[in-house]
Motif scaffolding. Structure first.
Motif, PDB file in Angstrom:
ATOM      1  N   ALA A  59      -0.931   2.949  -5.410  1.00  0.00           N
ATOM      2  CA  ALA A  59      -2.242   3.262  -5.060  1.00  0.00           C
ATOM      3  C   ALA A  59      -3.681   3.874  -6.235  1.00  0.00           C
ATOM      4  N   GLU A  60      -2.662   4.038  -7.363  1.00  0.00           N
ATOM      5  CA  GLU A  60      -3.262   4.875  -8.995  1.00  0.00           C
ATOM      6  C   GLU A  60      -4.369   3.717  -9.541  1.00  0.00           C
ATOM      7  N   LEU A  61      -3.249   1.923  -9.246  1.00  0.00           N
ATOM      8  CA  LEU A  61      -3.837   0.629  -9.537  1.00  0.00           C
ATOM      9  C   LEU A  61      -5.301   0.698  -8.444  1.00  0.00           C
ATOM     10  N   TYR A  62      -5.310   0.970  -7.738  1.00  0.00           N
ATOM     11  CA  TYR A  62      -5.661  -0.239  -6.475  1.00  0.00           C
ATOM     12  C   TYR A  62      -7.201   0.135  -6.929  1.00  0.00           C
ATOM     13  N   ASP A  63      -8.481   1.162  -7.276  1.00  0.00           N
ATOM     14  CA  ASP A  63      -9.623   1.478  -6.730  1.00  0.00           C
ATOM     15  C   ASP A  63      -9.913   0.415  -8.473  1.00  0.00           C
ATOM     16  N   LEU A  64      -9.634   0.330  -9.256  1.00  0.00           N
ATOM     17  CA  LEU A  64      -9.391  -0.288 -10.679  1.00  0.00           C
ATOM     18  C   LEU A  64      -9.360  -2.072 -10.697  1.00  0.00           C
ATOM     19  N   GLN A  65      -8.729  -2.545  -9.940  1.00  0.00           N
ATOM     20  CA  GLN A  65      -8.303  -4.030  -9.037  1.00  0.00           C
ATOM     21  C   GLN A  65      -8.870  -4.385  -8.399  1.00  0.00           C
ATOM     22  N   VAL A  66      -9.915  -3.756  -7.451  1.00  0.00           N
ATOM     23  CA  VAL A  66     -11.063  -3.972  -6.981  1.00  0.00           C
ATOM     24  C   VAL A  66     -12.159  -4.275  -7.198  1.00  0.00           C
ATOM     25  N   GLU A  67     -12.017  -3.227  -8.991  1.00  0.00           N
ATOM     26  CA  GLU A  67     -13.193  -3.005  -9.519  1.00  0.00           C
ATOM     27  C   GLU A  67     -12.964  -4.533 -10.314  1.00  0.00           C
ATOM     28  N   ILE A  68     -12.140  -4.559 -10.714  1.00  0.00           N
ATOM     29  CA  ILE A  68     -11.828  -6.199 -11.216  1.00  0.00           C
ATOM     30  C   ILE A  68     -12.268  -7.238 -10.824  1.00  0.00           C
ATOM     31  N   TYR A  77       0.841  -1.241  -0.218  1.00  0.00           N
ATOM     32  CA  TYR A  77      -0.102  -0.326  -0.073  1.00  0.00           C
ATOM     33  C   TYR A  77       0.489   1.270  -0.402  1.00  0.00           C
ATOM     34  N   LEU A  78       2.173   1.282  -0.219  1.00  0.00           N
ATOM     35  CA  LEU A  78       2.930   2.266  -0.080  1.00  0.00           C
ATOM     36  C   LEU A  78       3.608   2.409  -1.143  1.00  0.00           C
ATOM     37  N   SER A  79       2.572   3.091  -2.454  1.00  0.00           N
ATOM     38  CA  SER A  79       3.287   3.583  -3.085  1.00  0.00           C
ATOM     39  C   SER A  79       1.998   4.718  -3.690  1.00  0.00           C
ATOM     40  N   ASP A  80       2.538   5.670  -4.667  1.00  0.00           N
ATOM     41  CA  ASP A  80       1.059   6.287  -5.570  1.00  0.00           C
ATOM     42  C   ASP A  80       1.106   5.185  -6.743  1.00  0.00           C
ATOM     43  N   ARG A  81       2.021   4.818  -7.218  1.00  0.00           N
ATOM     44  CA  ARG A  81       1.535   4.137  -8.204  1.00  0.00           C
ATOM     45  C   ARG A  81       0.568   2.608  -7.447  1.00  0.00           C
ATOM     46  N   GLU A 128      -0.319   7.052   2.995  1.00  0.00           N
ATOM     47  CA  GLU A 128      -0.256   8.321   2.966  1.00  0.00           C
ATOM     48  C   GLU A 128      -0.287   8.652   0.460  1.00  0.00           C
ATOM     49  N   ALA A 129       0.172   8.167   0.734  1.00  0.00           N
ATOM     50  CA  ALA A 129       0.002   7.800  -0.731  1.00  0.00           C
ATOM     51  C   ALA A 129      -1.348   7.618  -1.477  1.00  0.00           C
ATOM     52  N   TYR A 130      -1.873   6.666  -0.585  1.00  0.00           N
ATOM     53  CA  TYR A 130      -3.547   6.225  -0.771  1.00  0.00           C
ATOM     54  C   TYR A 130      -4.313   7.175  -0.170  1.00  0.00           C
ATOM     55  N   ALA A 170      -9.111   3.586   7.654  1.00  0.00           N
ATOM     56  CA  ALA A 170      -8.872   2.762   6.747  1.00  0.00           C
ATOM     57  C   ALA A 170      -9.241   3.138   5.027  1.00  0.00           C
ATOM     58  N   THR A 171      -9.522   4.145   4.859  1.00  0.00           N
ATOM     59  CA  THR A 171     -10.255   4.924   4.042  1.00  0.00           C
ATOM     60  C   THR A 171      -9.847   4.751   2.689  1.00  0.00           C
ATOM     61  N   GLY A 172      -8.431   4.745   2.418  1.00  0.00           N
ATOM     62  CA  GLY A 172      -7.661   4.172   1.196  1.00  0.00           C
ATOM     63  C   GLY A 172      -7.837   4.937   0.767  1.00  0.00           C
ATOM     64  N   THR A 173      -8.279   4.811  -0.665  1.00  0.00           N
ATOM     65  CA  THR A 173      -8.641   5.731  -1.634  1.00  0.00           C
ATOM     66  C   THR A 173      -9.883   6.769  -1.799  1.00  0.00           C
ATOM     67  N   GLY A 174     -10.447   5.994  -0.394  1.00  0.00           N
ATOM     68  CA  GLY A 174     -12.063   7.147  -0.366  1.00  0.00           C
ATOM     69  C   GLY A 174     -12.913   7.417  -0.875  1.00  0.00           C
ATOM     70  N   ARG A 175     -13.227   6.079  -1.413  1.00  0.00           N
ATOM     71  CA  ARG A 175     -14.058   5.144  -2.229  1.00  0.00           C
ATOM     72  C   ARG A 175     -15.413   5.143  -1.360  1.00  0.00           C
ATOM     73  N   THR A 176     -15.639   5.085  -0.255  1.00  0.00           N
ATOM     74  CA  THR A 176     -16.115   4.725   0.948  1.00  0.00           C
ATOM     75  C   THR A 176     -16.348   6.574   1.472  1.00  0.00           C
ATOM     76  N   LEU A 177     -15.465   7.468   1.729  1.00  0.00           N
ATOM     77  CA  LEU A 177     -16.336   8.903   2.183  1.00  0.00           C
ATOM     78  C   LEU A 177     -17.174   9.564   0.694  1.00  0.00           C
TER      79      LEU A 177
END
Ligand SMILES: C[S@@+](CC[C@H](N)C(=O)[O-])C[C@H]1O[C@@H](n2cnc3c(N)ncnc32)[C@H](O)[C@@H]1O
Length: 349
Positions: free
Chosen positions: A143-152, A137-141, A211-213, A185-192
């Motif tokens: 964080a940028e891919l996370y939402d799409l990976q979870v969607e898939i 969970y420790l880089s911007d790269r 911090e990246a997320y 554990a808000t991550g990329t903020g989708r729940t917010l």
């Protein structure tokens, strides 16, 4: 009144996402077997009966998601909301990342993290490549891919599952003019983002270890309407807030990634920061006890993805942990692959 064209559009969108998720998983598994056979592990492939069970669970989730939007619990636009342009641009990066994931799997290396990270800032259990994901969970790269990976992974239902926290949450803060709500554990903020759309006047705070997320969450939330939530880096086991400072707390998809003691510590902290009578709403993976017909999927999930605490999680007595944390369980429901619990701090606490 039911809006047939919009409902049809929502169903079609979800069907498209689902087909896309299945096709991606099949194609990437086939490629992995061809290019890196040593990285292979049991796949998420399921038999026809289980497939029907999963499809029925997914249909029920989507029906509820539509119904609650129609009832006005949250804006209908939320069902169609996604950063489509961003995902389109990022999708090739998911493919480009696969060889690194396979190589790590082959090496059985689950601690392949960025060198610039100061490990002392984080609990040891956190310093891993959860889901074999590059940089953990420790880089911007990442964080940028996370939402799409979870969607898939969830065939396009991740937000529909997150939205199941909204009903018990909104019930708890009804009548409060500007409720204070914390997302742990808000991550990329989708729940917010879902809460912001459903309750625009709320004062929202998100906390996460990454911090990246949080940077990614900040970028995303900045684009949506409503007051900007406050985002803070911190550990859910030691929340940096005063006692009784929130009307409600949410925590989505965290507990399965924690060792048992940390699970209890997070629940105790959630209770501490809730005002007496305040509500905690949890959403996380279904468990063996509430979804025995999905046992194969749950077992395979932890084998295919690096999820070191999942085996314990799926048999854990979460109702008991919630009670031991000093919270009174008010209800629980399962929606597709997610279970939602809501529990209140006693008014006289
Ligand atoms: C599976 S993600 C879920 C993120 C988000 N809630 C969602 O719905 O997508 C788990 C998140 O928990 C965070 N996390 C893990 N352990 C944590 C801890 N002890 N305290 C705070 N955040 C933590 C990770 O950084 C990651 O963002």
């Amino acid at each position: 009144m039911r809006d047939i064209p919009a409902q049809f559009a929502y169903r079609s969108l979800q069907q498209g996402k689902s087909l896309f998720g299945v096709a991606h998983k099949q194609a990437s598994t086939a490629l992995m077997d061809l290019v890196a056979p040593g990285a292979s592990s049991p796949t998420l492939a399921v038999g026809p009966e289980l497939l029907r069970t999963l499809q029925a669970r997914m249909d029920r989730l989507l029906e509820r998601d539509w119904q609650e939007a129609i009832e006005g619990l949250y804006p209908r636009e939320l069902l169609f909301d996604a950063p489509w342009g961003e995902w389109l641009l990022r999708y090739p990066l998911i493919w480009l990342d696969l060889p690194a994931i396979w190589a790590r799997r082959q090496r059985r290396d689950v601690r392949d993290l960025p060198r610039n990270i100061d490990g002392r800032q984080y609990p040891d259990y956190y310093l891993q490549n959860f889901h074999h994901q590059t940089d953990g969970y420790l880089s911007d790269r990442s964080a940028e891919l996370y939402d799409l990976q979870v969607e898939i992974l969830f065939n396009g239902t991740a937000d529909a599952m997150r939205r199941r926290v909204l009903r018990p949450l909104l019930q708890a803060v009804q009548g409060i003019e500007r409720p204070r709500i914390l997302d742990v554990a808000t991550g990329t903020g989708r729940t917010l983002q879902q809460i912001q759309a459903a309750r625009p006047g709320a004062s929202l705070v998100g906390i996460d270890l990454s911090e990246a997320y949080l940077r990614q969450a900040g970028r995303r939330l900045h684009q949506s309407s409503g007051a900007l939530p406050q985002l803070l880096q911190g550990n859910g086991e030691e929340l940096p807030f005063r006692d009784a400072s929130f009307d409600a707390v949410t925590c989505v998809f965290l507990l399965h990634e924690l060792p048992a003691e940390a699970r209890s510590a997070v629940l105790r902290e959630c209770r501490r920061v809730l005002r007496p009578g305040g509500r905690l709403v949890l959403a996380d993976s279904i468990q063996l006890a509430d979804a025995p017909d999905c046992a194969t999927v749950l077992e395979n999930f932890r084998r295919v993805f690096h999820e070191p605490y999942y085996r314990h999680y799926i048999s854990d007595d979460l109702d008991g942990r919630i009670a031991n944390a000093g919270l009174q369980l008010q209800g629980a429901e399962s929606w597709f692959m997610t279970r939602v619990w809501w529990a209140d701090r006693r008014s006289e606490d």
